[in-house]
Design a protein around this motif. Sequence first.
Motif, PDB file in Angstrom:
ATOM      1  N   THR A  85       0.828  -1.205   0.000  1.00 33.38           N
ATOM      2  CA  THR A  85       0.000   0.000   0.000  1.00 33.38           C
ATOM      3  C   THR A  85       0.862   1.255   0.000  1.00 33.38           C
ATOM      4  O   THR A  85       0.586   2.224  -0.714  1.00 33.38           O
ATOM      5  CB  THR A  85      -0.934   0.003   1.226  1.00 33.38           C
TER       6      THR A  85
ATOM      7  N   LEU B 179       2.169   1.819  -3.479  1.00 35.17           N
ATOM      8  CA  LEU B 179       1.163   2.340  -4.403  1.00 35.17           C
ATOM      9  C   LEU B 179       0.816   3.796  -4.101  1.00 35.17           C
ATOM     10  O   LEU B 179       0.368   4.533  -4.982  1.00 35.17           O
ATOM     11  CB  LEU B 179      -0.098   1.472  -4.356  1.00 35.17           C
ATOM     12  N   LYS B 180       1.027   4.226  -2.865  1.00 36.56           N
ATOM     13  CA  LYS B 180       0.783   5.621  -2.509  1.00 36.56           C
ATOM     14  C   LYS B 180       1.948   6.524  -2.911  1.00 36.56           C
ATOM     15  O   LYS B 180       1.840   7.747  -2.807  1.00 36.56           O
ATOM     16  CB  LYS B 180       0.540   5.737  -1.001  1.00 36.56           C
TER      17      LYS B 180
ATOM     18  N   ARG C 135       8.531   5.363  -4.499  1.00 36.65           N
ATOM     19  CA  ARG C 135       9.094   6.265  -5.501  1.00 36.65           C
ATOM     20  C   ARG C 135       9.907   7.369  -4.820  1.00 36.65           C
ATOM     21  O   ARG C 135      10.985   7.751  -5.289  1.00 36.65           O
ATOM     22  CB  ARG C 135       7.987   6.861  -6.359  1.00 36.65           C
TER      23      ARG C 135
ATOM     24  N   LEU D 239       5.180   3.940 -20.684  1.00 43.73           N
ATOM     25  CA  LEU D 239       4.912   2.609 -20.138  1.00 43.73           C
ATOM     26  C   LEU D 239       5.710   1.515 -20.849  1.00 43.73           C
ATOM     27  O   LEU D 239       6.360   0.694 -20.197  1.00 43.73           O
ATOM     28  CB  LEU D 239       3.411   2.307 -20.223  1.00 43.73           C
TER      29      LEU D 239
ATOM     30  N   VAL E  49       3.394  -4.144 -10.262  1.00 42.25           N
ATOM     31  CA  VAL E  49       2.334  -3.147 -10.099  1.00 42.25           C
ATOM     32  C   VAL E  49       2.925  -1.734 -10.055  1.00 42.25           C
ATOM     33  O   VAL E  49       2.388  -0.806 -10.683  1.00 42.25           O
ATOM     34  CB  VAL E  49       1.528  -3.419  -8.817  1.00 42.25           C
ATOM     35  N   ALA E  50       4.047  -1.577  -9.354  1.00 45.05           N
ATOM     36  CA  ALA E  50       4.690  -0.270  -9.266  1.00 45.05           C
ATOM     37  C   ALA E  50       5.173   0.207 -10.629  1.00 45.05           C
ATOM     38  O   ALA E  50       5.059   1.391 -10.956  1.00 45.05           O
ATOM     39  CB  ALA E  50       5.852  -0.330  -8.278  1.00 45.05           C
TER      40      ALA E  50
ATOM     41  N   LEU F 243       3.900  -0.673 -13.574  1.00 46.85           N
ATOM     42  CA  LEU F 243       2.723  -0.362 -14.397  1.00 46.85           C
ATOM     43  C   LEU F 243       2.079   0.965 -14.004  1.00 46.85           C
ATOM     44  O   LEU F 243       1.502   1.668 -14.856  1.00 46.85           O
ATOM     45  CB  LEU F 243       1.693  -1.490 -14.300  1.00 46.85           C
ATOM     46  N   THR F 244       2.138   1.317 -12.737  1.00 50.06           N
ATOM     47  CA  THR F 244       1.491   2.531 -12.244  1.00 50.06           C
ATOM     48  C   THR F 244       2.462   3.689 -12.059  1.00 50.06           C
ATOM     49  O   THR F 244       2.093   4.721 -11.485  1.00 50.06           O
ATOM     50  CB  THR F 244       0.783   2.250 -10.903  1.00 50.06           C
ATOM     51  N   LYS F 245       3.695   3.512 -12.529  1.00 50.06           N
ATOM     52  CA  LYS F 245       4.735   4.536 -12.449  1.00 50.06           C
ATOM     53  C   LYS F 245       5.002   4.945 -10.995  1.00 50.06           C
ATOM     54  O   LYS F 245       5.071   6.135 -10.665  1.00 50.06           O
ATOM     55  CB  LYS F 245       4.369   5.769 -13.282  1.00 50.06           C
ATOM     56  N   ARG F 246       5.174   3.947 -10.145  1.00 49.01           N
ATOM     57  CA  ARG F 246       5.449   4.205  -8.729  1.00 49.01           C
ATOM     58  C   ARG F 246       6.868   3.749  -8.363  1.00 49.01           C
ATOM     59  O   ARG F 246       7.150   3.535  -7.195  1.00 49.01           O
ATOM     60  CB  ARG F 246       4.432   3.470  -7.851  1.00 49.01           C
TER      61      ARG F 246
END
Length: 325
Positions: A249, A252-253, A257, A293, A318-319, A321-324
């Motif tokens: 979590t 993702l927040k 990064r 991406l 996931v990071a 894909l979501t640019k994290r």
Amino acid sequence: MQNPPFPAAMEPVNSAAGDAGSVAVLLCTFNGGNFIREQLDSIAAQGHENWVVYASDDGSTDKTLDILRQYQHSWGEARLLLSQGPRSGFSNNFLNVLQIASGRHAYYAFCDQDDLWHPAKLERALNWLKQQADNTPALYCGRTRVIDSTGKAIGFSPLFSKPPSFENALMQSLAGGNTMVINQALCDLLKETPANTPLVCHDWWTYLLATGCGGNVCYDPVPTLDYRQHDRNVIGANTSLKNRLSRLTQMLKGSHREWNSTNIAALNSLSPRLTAASSSSLRRFEQARNASLITRIKLMVTSRFYRQTLFGNLGLVVAVLTKRI
């Protein structure tokens, strides 16, 4: 009651840097009075007896300093030395006390105030470290057994099986600083960290420098200390599914990064010390973080960046894909 002042400077210790078995135990403290006696007793019970404790207190207001002075009186001032920390976070406190001890010993062991060392902790570390070339940065670290505030065993830290590397270090820290023992060559590298450099954590920074600057790393799968979990831990153990979901979590927040940005800035400040291969990996990672991406995925895959566990690598996907990252 106000504690008496610290000495202006530490006196030299009768432990030559050339002594192959001399270990500086770097103990950083802050309001650790509830558990520090047990930690000090576990250090005293080490099978390897050639050690000196450097305790750096970061402004304790509880009984921590009184306890340290009691042990200093019992052990002798040459066995336990006290200094005042910089009061700018635990990582800076560790780097500060490392500067104080540097050059006086052959090896340096990071030490938390509330753990319990197993009797063979230093022996296992030195068995590997003594096989490393003196001019090669060397880091010993490993797994921990996790205990609660009462000392009851509640689990183990994750068991990592993938090899240590800079490509892994850019993605995660390998082990807790409380397990780390380093040689003088890696100590010298850490000392080159520019003053006031923001760091995510001293243990992650140590792993980054060891792997990025051509050093050797040993991850010991056998736990050598009990890592105590309580409500005042600065960083908790990553032992349960709940803990791992919490860290996912955070990623993702955007926390991960931010950590990566901090690590990259610190590494760039020591770029001349990185190997050519590490410099290339760092540049590819920097490029991937801000790329489109498709380019981001391609750079991360071809550069073979990885985390140590399946769950960790799924989180990394996931990071990405979501640019994290």
